[in-house]
Design a protein around this motif. Structure first.
Motif, PDB file in Angstrom:
ATOM      1  N   UNK A   4      -8.154   8.668  16.513  1.00 11.35           N
ATOM      2  CA  UNK A   4      -8.388   7.449  15.746  1.00 11.35           C
ATOM      3  C   UNK A   4      -7.479   7.465  14.516  1.00 11.35           C
ATOM      4  N   UNK A   5      -6.429   6.668  14.547  1.00 11.40           N
ATOM      5  CA  UNK A   5      -5.435   6.670  13.477  1.00 11.40           C
ATOM      6  C   UNK A   5      -5.454   5.397  12.647  1.00 11.40           C
ATOM      7  N   UNK A   6      -6.353   4.488  12.961  1.00 10.73           N
ATOM      8  CA  UNK A   6      -6.406   3.214  12.249  1.00 10.73           C
ATOM      9  C   UNK A   6      -6.806   3.435  10.789  1.00 10.73           C
ATOM     10  N   UNK A   7      -6.108   2.767   9.877  1.00 11.46           N
ATOM     11  CA  UNK A   7      -6.444   2.827   8.465  1.00 11.46           C
ATOM     12  C   UNK A   7      -6.114   4.145   7.787  1.00 11.46           C
ATOM     13  N   UNK A   8      -5.348   5.009   8.448  1.00 12.53           N
ATOM     14  CA  UNK A   8      -4.994   6.304   7.863  1.00 12.53           C
ATOM     15  C   UNK A   8      -3.672   6.207   7.097  1.00 12.53           C
ATOM     16  N   UNK A   9      -3.515   7.101   6.125  1.00 10.06           N
ATOM     17  CA  UNK A   9      -2.265   7.231   5.384  1.00 10.06           C
ATOM     18  C   UNK A   9      -1.621   8.554   5.777  1.00 10.06           C
ATOM     19  N   UNK A  10      -0.300   8.558   5.984  1.00  7.88           N
ATOM     20  CA  UNK A  10       0.381   9.718   6.550  1.00  7.88           C
ATOM     21  C   UNK A  10       1.257  10.397   5.497  1.00  7.88           C
ATOM     22  N   UNK A  64      -0.513   2.434   1.387  1.00 11.13           N
ATOM     23  CA  UNK A  64      -1.823   2.880   1.840  1.00 11.13           C
ATOM     24  C   UNK A  64      -2.901   2.293   0.950  1.00 11.13           C
ATOM     25  N   UNK A  65      -4.010   1.821   1.532  1.00 11.53           N
ATOM     26  CA  UNK A  65      -5.114   1.344   0.713  1.00 11.53           C
ATOM     27  C   UNK A  65      -5.703   2.485  -0.100  1.00 11.53           C
TER      28      UNK A  65
END
Length: 465
Positions: free
Chosen positions: A241-247, A13-14
């Motif tokens: 909107x799930x783009x760029x998310x960390x799970x 993750x960023x």
């Protein structure tokens, strides 16, 4: 979708990426077609599992006649299959926590399909016993991973209902085994039942390769790439909107990197694990004793072979109705109390079957309600175990609960033959069979009390802060 974390780069993750708790995300979404597909596919898996598991009991009298076996010889083929189920659940079921739920499901389906095909061509009784053990290895791995995969895609508010609905595949498959046996035995012999039980999983397994997803919670725990996880969750909620998310996961428990088996006996899980194992042992003892020996017992009491198979098949129809009803009740009331009451009623109806064997119609009614209570309750117990264990040890917890239960099922398979050889009357025999249900009622009720004691200190801590 690839089913192993090894084939997917670790999640990176960023820095500062917004986090999404996968557990909370699934819980707040409505049930999507994607989740319904998963429930349906797992339904098929446990249906063919149920067909293969039950079929040997329905064809037992025909095997006994063809090979001129003694009245208690059949217990060894029952015992071998159940020993395989136990070994598969204990040895291979927990690998779902390490290798992924999908990979283990595919391996198990193809294994028990191939072994069932080979069983159909057994040249001797000894070979049949050996091949039924190998069939059981695959069957034992399938069920706990199907339960785990389904539960991990279900929102908490209706998890019990969806898991028990999925598990109805087992009772439907078992019932189909009875009715298929009644039809196939008459024209094609017992070999044809095992042949069908081998071809079905092979066909379903091919479909699962492309259609069945990996558990998204497993993907997070195994650190799959966030983009892969986002693509899976988008099939549940395409407008999010799930783009760029960390799970992340909120239900990983407190076991850290400890061995998964040790986690089951950590202070917060120890008592619940012990009580669940006792419940599964007693419950599966009764279910497999009845499933394995009812056709033979009814034939001994004077019913025809086809009537015996049909009346015994009604047990699984009752189990299907009971599973759905109990799952609905478990989502609305205290689940342990619901199951405890059902186990008590199971003991009553099983005892009633012994009083009614002279009348097939009345016996079928009692068998139906016994199935509603005992078979349906075991389905509920599986849902209870899947909800009890956290993600990092869920497949192991469910697998070992089933594995310990299989020890009870093996005892049941042997006990049926022993009771027949003792010459017990039907009323006495069925009354004795009902006793373990009363013990299961006590243990599952105690499980509920232990969870209340476990949750209370946490509530106090939350209120104080």
């Amino acid at each position: 979708m690839n089913s192993t974390a090894a084939a997917t780069p670790p999640s990176s993750a960023p820095f500062g990426a917004p986090e999404i708790d996968v557990t909370a995300f699934i819980d707040r979404q409505p049930v999507a077609r994607f989740q319904a597909l998963i429930v349906g596919l797992c339904f098929l898996i446990v249906a063919i599992d149920g067909f293969d598991t039950a079929s040997i009991g329905f064809i037992g009298p025909a095997i006994q006649t063809e090979w001129k076996l003694g009245p208690t010889d059949l217990r060894w083929v029952f015992f071998a299959g159940l020993a395989g189920l136990m070994a598969g659940a204990i040895l291979f079921g927990p690998l779902g926590d390490k290798l992924g739920r999908k990979r283990m499901l595919l391996a198990s389906v193809f294994t028990f399909g191939l072994m069932s095909l080979l069983s159909a061509f057994s040249p001797t009784f000894g070979w049949l016993v050996f091949l039924r053990f190998l069939t059981g290895l695959g069957l034992g791995c399938a069920m706990p991973n199907a339960i785990t995969l389904t539960s991990e895609y279900c929102p908490h508010r209706i998890r019990s209902l969806l898991v028990t609905t999925m598990f109805c595949g087992f009772t439907c498959g078992s019932a189909l085994g009875g009715f298929a046996a009644a039809a196939l035995l008459k024209f094609y012999g017992w070999h044809s039942v095992l042949l069908v039980g081998g071809l079905l999983p092979m066909a379903v397994g091919l479909a699962l390769i492309g259609l069945l997803p990996e558990s998204v919670r497993y993907m997070v725990r195994a650190r799959w790439n966030d983009a892969r996880i986002a693509a899976t969750l988008a099939r549940i909620a395409p407008r999010e909107n799930l783009a760029g998310r960390h799970f992340v996961l909120s239900d990983l428990g407190h076991g850290g990197q400890r061995h998964i088996l040790h986690r089951l006996f950590a202070p917060d899980l120890r008592r619940g694990t012990t009580l669940l194992w006792a419940t599964f042992f007693m419950s599966l003892l009764v279910i497999y004793l009845l499933q394995s020996w009812m056709p033979t017992l009814f034939k001994t009491s004077g019913m025809s072979m086809s009537a015996s198979a049909i009346v015994a098949g009604v047990f699984q129809i009752g189990g299907t109705l009971g599973a759905i009803t109990l799952g609905w009740l478990m989502d609305r009331f205290n689940p342990s109390r619901v199951l405890a009451v059902a186990y008590v009623l199971a003991g009553v109806f099983i005892a009633a079957v012994g009083q009614l064997t002279a009348n097939p119609w009345l016996a079928a009614i009692a068998v139906f309600w016994a199935g509603v209570c005992v078979s349906g309750t075991q389905v509920g117990a599986n849902a209870l175990s899947a909800a009890f264990y956290p993600t990092e040890c869920r497949a192991t917890g469910v697998s070992l609960s089933n594995g310990v239960g299989r020890c009870g099922s093996m005892l049941g398979a042997l006990a049926g033959g022993s009771m027949l050889s003792m010459g017990l009357s039907m009323p006495m025999l069925f009354t004795l069979v009902g006793v373990p249900c009363l013990i299961a009622a006590v243990t599952v009720y105690a499980f509920g009390l232990s969870q209340r004691e476990r949750v209370a200190p946490r509530l106090v801590e939350i209120l104080e802060h």
